[in-house]
Design an enzyme around this catalytic site. Structure first.
Site, mmCIF file in Angstrom:
data_model
loop_
_atom_site.group_PDB
_atom_site.id
_atom_site.type_symbol
_atom_site.label_atom_id
_atom_site.label_comp_id
_atom_site.label_asym_id
_atom_site.label_seq_id
_atom_site.Cartn_x
_atom_site.Cartn_y
_atom_site.Cartn_z
ATOM 1 N N PHE A 58 38.922 49.615 39.904
ATOM 2 C CA PHE A 58 38.584 50.848 40.622
ATOM 3 C C PHE A 58 37.573 51.657 39.804
ATOM 4 O O PHE A 58 37.704 52.870 39.656
ATOM 5 C CB PHE A 58 39.869 51.659 40.828
ATOM 6 C CG PHE A 58 39.910 52.445 42.116
ATOM 7 C CD1 PHE A 58 39.576 51.856 43.322
ATOM 8 C CD2 PHE A 58 40.325 53.764 42.123
ATOM 9 C CE1 PHE A 58 39.650 52.585 44.502
ATOM 10 C CE2 PHE A 58 40.401 54.499 43.304
ATOM 11 C CZ PHE A 58 40.065 53.901 44.488
ATOM 12 N N PRO A 59 36.537 51.008 39.231
ATOM 13 C CA PRO A 59 35.666 51.698 38.276
ATOM 14 C C PRO A 59 34.828 52.817 38.865
ATOM 15 O O PRO A 59 34.368 53.697 38.137
ATOM 16 C CB PRO A 59 34.767 50.570 37.752
ATOM 17 C CG PRO A 59 34.744 49.554 38.845
ATOM 18 C CD PRO A 59 36.128 49.612 39.445
ATOM 19 N N GLY A 97 33.858 54.929 45.976
ATOM 20 C CA GLY A 97 32.940 55.802 46.699
ATOM 21 C C GLY A 97 33.096 57.276 46.425
ATOM 22 O O GLY A 97 32.197 58.061 46.728
ATOM 23 N N TYR A 124 44.767 37.803 46.427
ATOM 24 C CA TYR A 124 43.644 38.335 47.191
ATOM 25 C C TYR A 124 43.379 37.408 48.380
ATOM 26 O O TYR A 124 42.755 36.367 48.258
ATOM 27 C CB TYR A 124 42.388 38.457 46.333
ATOM 28 C CG TYR A 124 42.505 39.447 45.194
ATOM 29 C CD1 TYR A 124 43.548 40.359 45.115
ATOM 30 C CD2 TYR A 124 41.553 39.470 44.176
ATOM 31 C CE1 TYR A 124 43.648 41.253 44.070
ATOM 32 C CE2 TYR A 124 41.637 40.373 43.122
ATOM 33 C CZ TYR A 124 42.689 41.254 43.078
ATOM 34 O OH TYR A 124 42.784 42.141 42.029
#
Length: 290
Positions: A215-216, A220, A70
């Site tokens: 990606f819970p 959006g 990251y």
């Protein structure tokens, strides 16, 4: 649906003991968004990124997920700068096994010498003597899994890793991984929209393995106005993203959601989801609505 309010709202999510001996609040924080576009380089607002990390701990988050890739490096260094000295109950999980050559470019790399190098670098970047949870970010199909996990087991025996996890695996891969190491967690994509890892979650639940859904909130898709949870959110007096997180927490006691954000206000909203308790009927209705 019921809600609770507290100065440490993440406490309301309950706890899970990683490996049976490392308790964390189930609602954690995923730090990936605290980087530049394409998960590359510095965050646009570094001061706000620091505020987000510090506020997460204030809100009761005791589990923060990051990775060497990251940034790369940027994310781990930012965590150290924002949070050291670390709170006694804070668990920082990191990962290695993906190399980067530019924004949005990810390539599996699981050679044992590379995994060892990245472990040593993560220890330095995070300012830790031991990494509580080290996850194999991706299985490298060009390297025997026994060799990839075998190196992590050696690092574990050397006291540099406490627990080992895996990411983006099938049930068969998870079973194979457990032949080579004690696996305490699996991190797969999973949310109300994408439940493709349902079988992995069910296996993890049976075996007492933490399931960390990345990606819970489908970035959006679930939270947008007019989206699949919009009507339910208005009915319950909560935001769509809060309902999505509450659903995950209700789904299984082994689920540890790690919603990410780069804004303090959004972090506070997400963390408040820990105080939402869904009834059986509400849980099933949300599942059916998506």
């Amino acid at each position: 649906m019921s809600t609770s309010n507290t100065s440490r709202p993440a406490d309301a999510s309950g706890t899970f003991a990683l490996g049976g001996d490392l308790p964390v609040n189930r609602l954690g924080y995923g730090a990936m968004q605290l980087t530049g576009p394409g998960v590359w380089g510095e965050p646009k607002d570094r001061d706000e990124a620091v505020r987000v990390l510090r506020r997460a701990v204030e809100l009761g988050v005791t589990f923060i997920d990051t990775a060497d890739s990251y940034g790369p490096i940027v994310n781990e260094v930012l965590i150290r700068e924002a949070l050291q000295p670390y709170a006694d109950d804070l668990v920082i999980a990191t990962k290695a096994g993906l190399s980067r050559s530019g924004p949005d470019d990810w390539r599996a790399l699981g050679r044992p010498e590379y995994l060892r190098q990245q472990t040593e670098l993560s220890l330095r970047h995070l300012g830790l003597e031991r990494i509580d949870l080290f996850q194999l970010h991706r299985i490298d199909e060009q390297v025997p899994l026994a060799d990839q996990l075998g190196e992590l087991v050696l690092l574990q025996k050397e006291g540099k890793i406490r627990h080992i996890g895996v990411s983006e695996v099938t049930v068969d891969q998870l079973k194979e991984a457990r032949e080579h190491a004690e696996i305490v967690s699996v991190q797969n994509q999973y949310n109300l929209v994408n439940r493709g890892s349902e079988d992995v979650l069910e296996y993890a639940e049976r075996e007492g393995i933490a399931f960390i859904p990345w990606f819970p909130m489908a970035t959006g898709e679930l939270a947008r106005p007019g989206g699949p949870l919009d009507a339910a959110a208005k009915e319950h007096g909560a935001s769509p993203s809060q309902l999505a997180l509450a659903w995950l927490l209700r789904r299984s006691p082994v689920v540890l959601p790690i919603p990410g954000t780069s804004k303090v206000a959004h972090l506070e909203q997400n963390t408040a989801a820990a105080g939402i308790t869904l009834t059986d009927a509400q849980f099933e209705a949300l599942a059916a609505a998506v």
